[in-house]
Design a protein around this motif. Sequence first.
Motif, short mmCIF file in Angstrom:
data_model
loop_
_atom_site.label_atom_id
_atom_site.label_comp_id
_atom_site.label_asym_id
_atom_site.label_seq_id
_atom_site.Cartn_x
_atom_site.Cartn_y
_atom_site.Cartn_z
N LEU A 1 -4.29 -6.49 6.74
CA LEU A 1 -3.45 -6.25 5.58
C LEU A 1 -4.01 -7.04 4.41
CD1 LEU A 1 -1.30 -8.89 5.18
CD2 LEU A 1 -0.52 -7.93 7.32
N ASN B 1 -0.44 -2.83 3.94
CA ASN B 1 -0.93 -2.70 5.31
C ASN B 1 -2.00 -1.62 5.38
OD1 ASN B 1 0.71 -4.58 6.79
ND2 ASN B 1 2.43 -3.23 6.37
N ASP B 2 -3.07 -1.90 6.10
CA ASP B 2 -4.10 -0.91 6.36
C ASP B 2 -3.67 -0.12 7.59
OD1 ASP B 2 -6.37 0.55 6.89
OD2 ASP B 2 -7.74 -1.14 6.82
#
Length: 168
Positions: free
Chosen positions: A108, A122-123
């Motif tokens: 993130l 967030n990824d």
Amino acid sequence: MKQFLLTLLALTISALSYSDTATDLQKNCESANALKAKGDSGSCRVVVAVKKVDKRGTCEGIFSNKLKCEVRYLSTEEGAGVNLFCGERQEPVINQDFSAEILSFNNLSIIKDSQDKETIINDPIEYTLISSRVIELSLQEDVNQKVTGTVTILLEKGKVPLTNVICY
């Protein structure tokens, strides 16, 4: 503390071994959302969260633009098992199993604007790195469980990436 140090060491080695993955993580700080939240004088840092590994799958690709190869991987209690199979089913050039290290993580981005207001992005991608003395895999799995990746075979004369890699 021991687990933290092992994780830090693994991430450091992984960052060096998988520089493309490290570059992908940094791209999150350069996304449109991150740049907007950061403003002109804000900051962005990437935080990596190691996950419990429960992975299995297959990647296929071409070695030296000639030889079809298949790599199967499976997480185990000790790390991972990897099978490298190249050639025809009836007469393989190589069909060998290897033990490997495996690391799976998400990341993130923590963004601060000029007034110290924090935004977290967030990824959605889960990253998995698998490494043995002969082969390296760098995998990315999206929220729809679509897996993409790179496969590199480690030879005495250097690293040879497989081309046309498809993972599933």
